[in-house]
Design an enzyme around this catalytic site. Structure first.
Site, mmCIF file in Angstrom:
data_model
loop_
_atom_site.group_PDB
_atom_site.id
_atom_site.type_symbol
_atom_site.label_atom_id
_atom_site.label_comp_id
_atom_site.label_asym_id
_atom_site.label_seq_id
_atom_site.Cartn_x
_atom_site.Cartn_y
_atom_site.Cartn_z
ATOM 1 C CD GLU A 37 -2.338 0.977 2.713
ATOM 2 O OE1 GLU A 37 -1.208 0.609 3.593
ATOM 3 O OE2 GLU A 37 -3.546 1.277 3.241
ATOM 4 C CG HIS A 39 2.811 2.936 4.003
ATOM 5 N ND1 HIS A 39 1.899 2.001 3.076
ATOM 6 C CD2 HIS A 39 2.362 2.925 5.002
ATOM 7 C CE1 HIS A 39 1.692 1.264 4.239
ATOM 8 N NE2 HIS A 39 1.955 1.897 6.061
ATOM 9 C CG ASP A 48 1.183 -1.139 6.081
ATOM 10 O OD1 ASP A 48 1.394 -0.077 6.977
ATOM 11 O OD2 ASP A 48 -0.078 -1.050 6.068
ATOM 12 C CG HIS A 123 -3.575 -2.636 5.683
ATOM 13 N ND1 HIS A 123 -3.021 -1.850 5.343
ATOM 14 C CD2 HIS A 123 -3.994 -3.862 5.264
ATOM 15 C CE1 HIS A 123 -4.203 -1.592 4.020
ATOM 16 N NE2 HIS A 123 -4.810 -2.499 4.471
ATOM 17 C CD GLU A 125 -7.758 0.839 5.615
ATOM 18 O OE1 GLU A 125 -6.284 -0.074 6.017
ATOM 19 O OE2 GLU A 125 -6.572 1.477 5.506
ATOM 20 C CG HIS A 179 -1.157 5.805 5.880
ATOM 21 N ND1 HIS A 179 -1.310 4.042 5.718
ATOM 22 C CD2 HIS A 179 -0.950 6.400 4.273
ATOM 23 C CE1 HIS A 179 -0.451 3.974 4.761
ATOM 24 N NE2 HIS A 179 -0.919 5.356 2.960
ATOM 25 C CD GLU A 184 2.199 3.751 9.024
ATOM 26 O OE1 GLU A 184 1.947 2.428 8.632
ATOM 27 O OE2 GLU A 184 2.077 4.273 8.266
HETATM 28 ZN ZN LIG Z 1 1.094 2.052 7.557
#
Ligand SMILES: [Zn+2]
Length: 260
Positions: A37, A39, A48, A123, A125, A179, A184
């Protein structure tokens, strides 16, 4: 990608005979789950998975556990927690695929004789699809009469509140908006600094969203960088503090659950 320091806990790097012998001690088996995904322009898209894998490795090490290779794909990115599906590179699974994959892995572990499993999710989701995979696997394994126990955890839930507050001066935007942001980025700086492009951290961000989600996704409210909250104050030192404090809490929690 794996931490060489923890390679001796990795099931995929063992022979089957070594694995069989280790299973006799009924070790806790850790499965990290991430996503591919976007980032932001400054972090790798596998962030992630890299982070959940790093957390799982350290917690496994604290409990003499074993670690499975990470699931490096996850459920579809959502605007309010990952910027959504409109970015090139974000490569997501249908919920049913993720659920079925976890279900299959858990049934195989049960067949091997494993009885204690921790799914470490990185993650947002993924959460309910992992829950469904666990639930369906346990239904399949019902004849075993409750011999297998599985924990599902999101590693960020273990970061102590005072650590978070110290990093945000009381301005924590919440884990969804974090995010590709300060947390992170800091942890990636601590773990894999060569994968972080500090010069590319964007000035824009905070995502601004209504209380609802819109489909088809239209990218509304998502900063063009894909980063949902400021990341500029990230540092490797913050990352180390986050990882150490989070791992300590996770070890304690897993220890309580399995009475080890
Ligand atoms: Zn992430």
């Amino acid at each position: 990608m794996f931490d060489a320091e923890y390679a001796h806990r990795r099931i995929d790097l063992m022979s089957w005979t070594a694995y069989r012998d280790r299973l006799k001690d009924n070790p806790i088996i850790f499965l990290p789950v991430g996503a591919l995904e976007q980032h932001g322009p400054h972090l790798p898209m596998g962030c992630d998975a890299i982070l959940s894998e790093a957390m799982a490795a350290r917690v496994a090490d604290g409990l003499d556990g074993l670690q499975l290779p990470a699931l490096r794909y996850g459920y579809k990115s959502q605007a309010r927690s990952g910027g959504g599906q409109l970015f090139p590179g974000t490569t997501s699974l249908d919920g049913a695929t993720l659920t079925a994959t976890l279900r299959d892995i858990l049934r195989e572990l049960a067949r091997h004789g494993a009885r204690r499993v921790v799914v470490v999710n990185g993650h947002v989701e993924n959460q309910w699809f992992l829950t469904e995979g666990i639930d369906l696997a346990l239904r399949d394994l019902a004849p075993m009469q409750g011999q297998m126990k599985i924990l599902r955890c999101e590693y960020w839930n273990y970061t102590p509140q005072d650590v978070l507050e110290s990093m945000f001066d009381g301005d924590f935007p919440g884990v969804d908006l974090e995010h590709a942001a300060l947390l992170e980025t800091s942890m990636m700086l601590a773990l894999q600094p060569q994968l972080v492009d500090l010069d590319a951290i964007p000035e824009d961000a905070l995502g601004e969203f209504p209380g609802h989600d819109v489909y088809p996704q239209d990218g509304r409210g998502v900063p063009s960088s894909g980063v949902l909250a400021p990341a500029r104050a990230a540092s490797a030192e913050k990352g180390r503090t986050l990882i150490e404090s989070t791992v300590a809490e996770m070890v304690a929690a897993v220890r309580r659950e399995f009475a080890v």
